[in-house]
Scaffold this active site. Structure first.
Site, PDB file in Angstrom:
ATOM      1  N   ASP A   8     -21.421  10.710  26.438  1.00 15.13           N
ATOM      2  CA  ASP A   8     -21.311  11.971  25.705  1.00 15.13           C
ATOM      3  C   ASP A   8     -19.915  12.539  25.939  1.00 15.13           C
ATOM      4  O   ASP A   8     -19.542  12.845  27.078  1.00 15.13           O
ATOM      5  CB  ASP A   8     -22.379  12.951  26.201  1.00 15.13           C
ATOM      6  CG  ASP A   8     -22.529  14.156  25.289  1.00 15.13           C
ATOM      7  OD1 ASP A   8     -21.856  14.215  24.246  1.00 15.13           O
ATOM      8  OD2 ASP A   8     -23.321  15.053  25.629  1.00 15.13           O
ATOM      9  N   ASP A 102     -19.798  12.023  18.690  1.00 14.57           N
ATOM     10  CA  ASP A 102     -19.356  12.147  20.089  1.00 14.57           C
ATOM     11  C   ASP A 102     -20.338  11.635  21.131  1.00 14.57           C
ATOM     12  O   ASP A 102     -20.142  11.866  22.324  1.00 14.57           O
ATOM     13  CB  ASP A 102     -19.001  13.603  20.394  1.00 14.57           C
ATOM     14  CG  ASP A 102     -20.186  14.540  20.236  1.00 14.57           C
ATOM     15  OD1 ASP A 102     -21.196  14.137  19.623  1.00 14.57           O
ATOM     16  OD2 ASP A 102     -20.107  15.680  20.720  1.00 14.57           O
ATOM     17  N   GLU A 103     -21.390  10.938  20.729  1.00 15.92           N
ATOM     18  CA  GLU A 103     -22.309  10.416  21.740  1.00 15.92           C
ATOM     19  C   GLU A 103     -23.015   9.161  21.238  1.00 15.92           C
ATOM     20  O   GLU A 103     -23.200   8.964  20.038  1.00 15.92           O
ATOM     21  CB  GLU A 103     -23.333  11.475  22.166  1.00 15.92           C
ATOM     22  CG  GLU A 103     -24.227  11.973  21.060  1.00 15.92           C
ATOM     23  CD  GLU A 103     -25.296  12.934  21.579  1.00 15.92           C
ATOM     24  OE1 GLU A 103     -25.884  12.667  22.648  1.00 15.92           O
ATOM     25  OE2 GLU A 103     -25.544  13.942  20.895  1.00 15.92           O
TER      26      GLU A 103
END
Length: 360
Positions: A8, A102-103
């Site tokens: 993350d 983003d993860e």
């Protein structure tokens, strides 16, 4: 037993802006539009100290932090950096399941470098991300997706946390309900009313009780309380819906204006449909009134919807069924894939919702 990593990125959008703009570094920063109807897309850690969070109205964010700086969104840049990061993931495994820009989850049980410990892989990935992008990431390592997701959030920012099978039971029992992946604010409030405040409390409830209180998801809560999650890391996540929405600068009950904005949104949705080769038959109209009441109306067509004229026609039909008892704050359209087939994958490997436009 699987070896799962959840990566993350730390305050991803805001961190990119601080990386690329020296004047933003070390200062409370929000990515988004600062106007009356603006919404915070991301907040730096300096801003979070004041209580500024993503999805918060810009007005409230400025009240919490008068020194808050706003930077306009640059999604093309964020997507480019996201691709850099995913390329690093694929150096270790093909089993990469992005959840957003983003993860992502990675299954490194079998990995390209034949490394024995997932913790070592997570360390290397974090180091490579920092080297190639000048950004930090947090990593969670465990034997299933549920625990890996929780672990990545445990020592943010720039953290690395491991939950082993031996430690998982006690760890979950001490965990507050709000920390459980998949339990939102409203569900947590309901659980508190039922006397469920920690993982231990949740574990005392039967599967039947949880299903009765929360529906089908209750079974998942029952399993999670025991550290069980059999979901595989799926590199081919199926896109279920696609849409766009507009928040008006000023609330309106003008039908001509609503018709016009629906037309703009319908054009954007069709562009996205064609770009991603998405197939869906069910159209949903979303309306948020000035009192923040949210309603939706849906209609399923006999064929796939991939033309503007058809989508706009259905949207107008749905709008005619809506009671405009109050002025409208937000209007949106989405198309749902009502006949999902396994070969219909997201082209870019993830589903990420971005508001089509913020009116200024």
């Amino acid at each position: 037993m699987r070896k799962i990593i959840h990566i993350d990125m730390d305050a991803f959008f805001a961190s990119i802006e601080q990386r690329d703009n020296e004047e933003y570094r070390g200062k409370p920063l929000a990515v988004g539009y600062s106007g009356e109807r603006g919404v915070v897309a991301a907040a730096s850690y300096e801003a979070r100290k004041y209580g500024v969070r993503s999805a918060m109205s810009s007005k409230l964010a400025q009240q919490k932090c008068p020194e808050l700086i706003f930077a306009p969104s640059r999604f093309e840049v964020y997507k480019k950096v996201s691709q850099q990061i995913r390329d690093i993931f694929f150096q270790y495994t093909d089993l990469v399941e992005p959840l957003s820009l983003d993860e992502a989850f990675l299954d490194v049980t079998q990995n390209h470098k034949n490394m024995e410990f997932a913790m070592d892989i997570a360390k290397e990935i974090k180091e490579k991300i920092l080297l190639e992008t000048s950004l930090t990431a947090s990593a969670g390592v465990s034997f299933n997706k549920f625990l890996a997701k929780i672990a990545s959030d445990y020592n943010k920012p720039n953290g690395l946390f491991i939950i082993t099978p031996q430690k998982s039971e006690k760890f979950i029992e001490k965990l507050t309900i709000e920390k459980f992946f998949g339990i939102g604010k409203k569900t947590a409030e309901k659980m508190h009313r039922l006397g469920i405040n920690t993982g231990w409390d949740l574990k005392q409830k039967t599967e039947e009780e949880l299903i009765n209180w929360f529906g089908k998801i209750g079974k998942q809560y029952y399993l999670n309380a025991r550290g069980k999650d059999n979901r595989e890391v799926n590199p081919n996540r199926i896109r279920k819906s696609l849409g766009a929405e507009n928040t008006f600068m000023y609330d309106t009950d003008s039908l001509p204006k609503l018709y016009k904005e629906l037309g703009i949104i319908a054009q954007e949705v069709i562009q996205r449909v064609k770009k991603s080769s998405f197939k869906g038959k069910t159209v949903t109209l979303k309306i948020k009134y000035s009192d923040f009441k949210l309603i939706s109306k849906s209609k399923t067509h006999i064929t796939y919807i991939n033309e503007y004229t058809l989508l706009y026609k259905i949207a107008l039909e749905l709008l005619s069924e809506v009671e405009l008892y109050n002025k409208v704050r937000l209007i949106g359209l989405s198309i749902k894939n009502s006949e999902i087939k396994t070969e219909q994958f997201i082209k870019e490997g993830y589903q990420f919702k971005i508001p089509f436009k913020e009116f200024k």
